[in-house]
Motif scaffolding. Structure first.
Motif, PDB file in Angstrom:
ATOM      1  N   SER A  58      26.655 -42.090 -26.364  1.00 13.50           N
ATOM      2  CA  SER A  58      25.612 -41.223 -27.031  1.00 13.50           C
ATOM      3  C   SER A  58      24.210 -41.313 -26.535  1.00 13.50           C
ATOM      4  CB  SER A  58      25.708 -41.922 -28.667  1.00 13.50           C
ATOM      5  OG  SER A  58      24.607 -41.322 -29.356  1.00 13.50           O
ATOM      6  N   PRO A  59      23.631 -40.247 -26.205  1.00 17.39           N
ATOM      7  CA  PRO A  59      22.273 -40.057 -25.668  1.00 17.39           C
ATOM      8  C   PRO A  59      21.355 -40.453 -26.655  1.00 17.39           C
ATOM      9  CG  PRO A  59      23.063 -37.864 -26.229  1.00 17.39           C
ATOM     10  CD  PRO A  59      24.371 -38.902 -26.234  1.00 17.39           C
ATOM     11  N   THR A  60      21.518 -40.178 -27.917  1.00 15.39           N
ATOM     12  CA  THR A  60      20.441 -40.438 -28.909  1.00 15.39           C
ATOM     13  C   THR A  60      20.359 -41.973 -29.342  1.00 15.39           C
ATOM     14  OG1 THR A  60      22.279 -40.114 -30.727  1.00 15.39           O
ATOM     15  CG2 THR A  60      20.302 -38.370 -30.069  1.00 15.39           C
TER      16      THR A  60
ATOM     17  N   CYS B 243      25.997 -43.793 -21.002  1.00 16.18           N
ATOM     18  CA  CYS B 243      24.612 -43.279 -20.655  1.00 16.18           C
ATOM     19  C   CYS B 243      23.627 -44.009 -19.956  1.00 16.18           C
ATOM     20  CB  CYS B 243      23.924 -42.917 -22.036  1.00 16.18           C
ATOM     21  SG  CYS B 243      24.875 -41.907 -23.017  1.00 16.18           S
ATOM     22  N   ALA B 244      22.962 -43.545 -19.065  1.00 17.07           N
ATOM     23  CA  ALA B 244      21.665 -44.117 -18.392  1.00 17.07           C
ATOM     24  C   ALA B 244      20.451 -43.356 -18.466  1.00 17.07           C
ATOM     25  CB  ALA B 244      22.266 -44.170 -16.807  1.00 17.07           C
ATOM     26  N   LEU B 245      19.367 -43.664 -18.273  1.00 19.07           N
ATOM     27  CA  LEU B 245      18.107 -43.200 -18.326  1.00 19.07           C
ATOM     28  C   LEU B 245      17.911 -42.456 -16.874  1.00 19.07           C
ATOM     29  CD1 LEU B 245      15.376 -42.734 -19.713  1.00 19.07           C
ATOM     30  CD2 LEU B 245      14.581 -44.761 -18.393  1.00 19.07           C
ATOM     31  N   ALA B 246      17.301 -41.360 -17.007  1.00 19.03           N
ATOM     32  CA  ALA B 246      17.009 -40.452 -15.777  1.00 19.03           C
ATOM     33  C   ALA B 246      15.449 -40.584 -15.614  1.00 19.03           C
ATOM     34  CB  ALA B 246      17.532 -38.924 -15.864  1.00 19.03           C
ATOM     35  N   SER B 247      14.690 -40.323 -16.483  1.00 23.74           N
ATOM     36  CA  SER B 247      13.468 -40.081 -16.401  1.00 23.74           C
ATOM     37  C   SER B 247      12.564 -40.304 -17.892  1.00 23.74           C
ATOM     38  CB  SER B 247      13.036 -38.738 -16.099  1.00 23.74           C
ATOM     39  OG  SER B 247      11.676 -38.525 -15.907  1.00 23.74           O
ATOM     40  N   VAL B 248      11.329 -40.520 -17.951  1.00 22.61           N
ATOM     41  CA  VAL B 248      10.444 -40.557 -18.990  1.00 22.61           C
ATOM     42  C   VAL B 248       9.765 -39.262 -18.768  1.00 22.61           C
ATOM     43  CG1 VAL B 248       8.570 -41.576 -20.564  1.00 22.61           C
ATOM     44  CG2 VAL B 248      10.506 -42.807 -19.440  1.00 22.61           C
ATOM     45  N   ALA B 249       9.686 -38.469 -19.934  1.00 22.45           N
ATOM     46  CA  ALA B 249       9.050 -37.047 -19.617  1.00 22.45           C
ATOM     47  C   ALA B 249       7.564 -37.511 -20.016  1.00 22.45           C
ATOM     48  CB  ALA B 249       9.265 -35.933 -20.802  1.00 22.45           C
TER      49      ALA B 249
ATOM     50  N   LEU C  72      12.769 -38.656 -23.541  1.00 26.07           N
ATOM     51  CA  LEU C  72      13.431 -39.149 -22.352  1.00 26.07           C
ATOM     52  C   LEU C  72      14.429 -38.188 -21.804  1.00 26.07           C
ATOM     53  CD1 LEU C  72      14.398 -42.755 -24.109  1.00 26.07           C
ATOM     54  CD2 LEU C  72      12.316 -42.027 -22.528  1.00 26.07           C
ATOM     55  N   ALA C  73      14.962 -38.324 -20.588  1.00 29.89           N
ATOM     56  CA  ALA C  73      15.971 -37.689 -20.035  1.00 29.89           C
ATOM     57  C   ALA C  73      17.049 -38.592 -19.844  1.00 29.89           C
ATOM     58  CB  ALA C  73      15.408 -37.079 -18.576  1.00 29.89           C
ATOM     59  N   VAL C  74      17.945 -38.278 -20.637  1.00 26.80           N
ATOM     60  CA  VAL C  74      19.289 -39.317 -20.726  1.00 26.80           C
ATOM     61  C   VAL C  74      20.545 -38.916 -19.803  1.00 26.80           C
ATOM     62  CG1 VAL C  74      20.966 -40.863 -22.093  1.00 26.80           C
ATOM     63  CG2 VAL C  74      18.262 -40.448 -22.713  1.00 26.80           C
TER      64      VAL C  74
END
Length: 231
Positions: free
Chosen positions: A89-91, A220-226, A210-212
């Motif tokens: 779940s991305p959220t 899920c994993a983190l791609a970036s903080v906007a 966040l870009a998840v």
């Protein structure tokens, strides 16, 4: 009370990466198809493509019940930085990351160890992982030492996460492009309480986007903080 540092791109390659995975661009419907194609490097993914209704459109909103995994990585100070939860779940993932990002004890963990622990949340796909954006959310070593001297601790509560409507609508119009990278924009809000020696206290409401990355069949994993918060 310390504020997260501004995210500043350092060099052309960093700027290009920020442009590609920056959520401000993702939310522009007219550029969505080209953007995600560039994110994927024009390559083909073997992962099955879920329909929009089973991926973005039905993604639930996360609440403060989301928690990081109990498994943690030890720091030199003998404390821990939580590792990412096992979730698709991305959220839920985004809520857990924010809880970890905004909950710390500067007396018991070094700035370097804290940043290193947060980097464990990044996707292993290097073309999407923006470690600089994560480090940019943490006070720099000099400021961290001042926080430690004052005994500052921070705790995040009332955490809630959702996929912005603008992003969902963009995916609805171009669902095929989403399956190149499987990156969701997730906005998280929380109340952050700060305490320091001598009985000092402070609190503020914060928000972050966040870009998840949540590929089918994978955690899920983190791609970036906007650099911008999207409602």
């Amino acid at each position: 009370m310390p504020k997260p540092k501004s995210l500043v791109s350092g060099g052309d390659s960093t700027f290009r990466r920020r442009l590609l995975i920056g959520l401000g661009v993702l939310l522009v419907v007219g550029l969505l198809a080209g953007l995600l194609a560039r994110l994927a490097g024009g390559g083909h993914t073997d992962h099955p493509a879920p329909s929009p209704s089973s991926s973005v459109l039905s993604t639930p909103s996360a609440t403060a019940s989301a928690r990081p995994s109990a498994t943690a990585t030890a720091t030199e100070a003998g404390t821990t930085v939580a590792r990412p939860p096992h979730t698709t779940s991305p959220t839920d993932f985004a809520a857990a990351f924010v809880q970890t990002l905004w909950t710390y004890d500067s007396r018991k963990v070094t700035q370097q160890d804290f940043v290193s622990g947060l980097r464990l949340w990044l996707t292993p796909e290097s073309q999407y992982a923006d470690g600089d954006s994560v480090a940019g959310q943490v006070p720099d070593p000099v400021l961290w030492s001042r926080l430690r001297d004052s005994g500052q601790t921070s705790t995040a509560s009332n955490i809630a996460a959702h996929v912005p409507d603008a992003y969902t609508k963009a995916i609805e119009q171009n669902p095929g492009t989403f399956t190149q990278a499987y990156i969701y924009a997730v906005t998280v809000t929380a109340k952050v309480n700060v305490d320091w020696d001598g009985g000092g206290q402070g609190a503020e409401d914060r928000a972050i986007t966040l870009a998840v990355q949540c590929r089918p069949g994978s955690d899920c994993a983190l791609a970036s903080v906007a650099s911008t918060v999207y409602p």
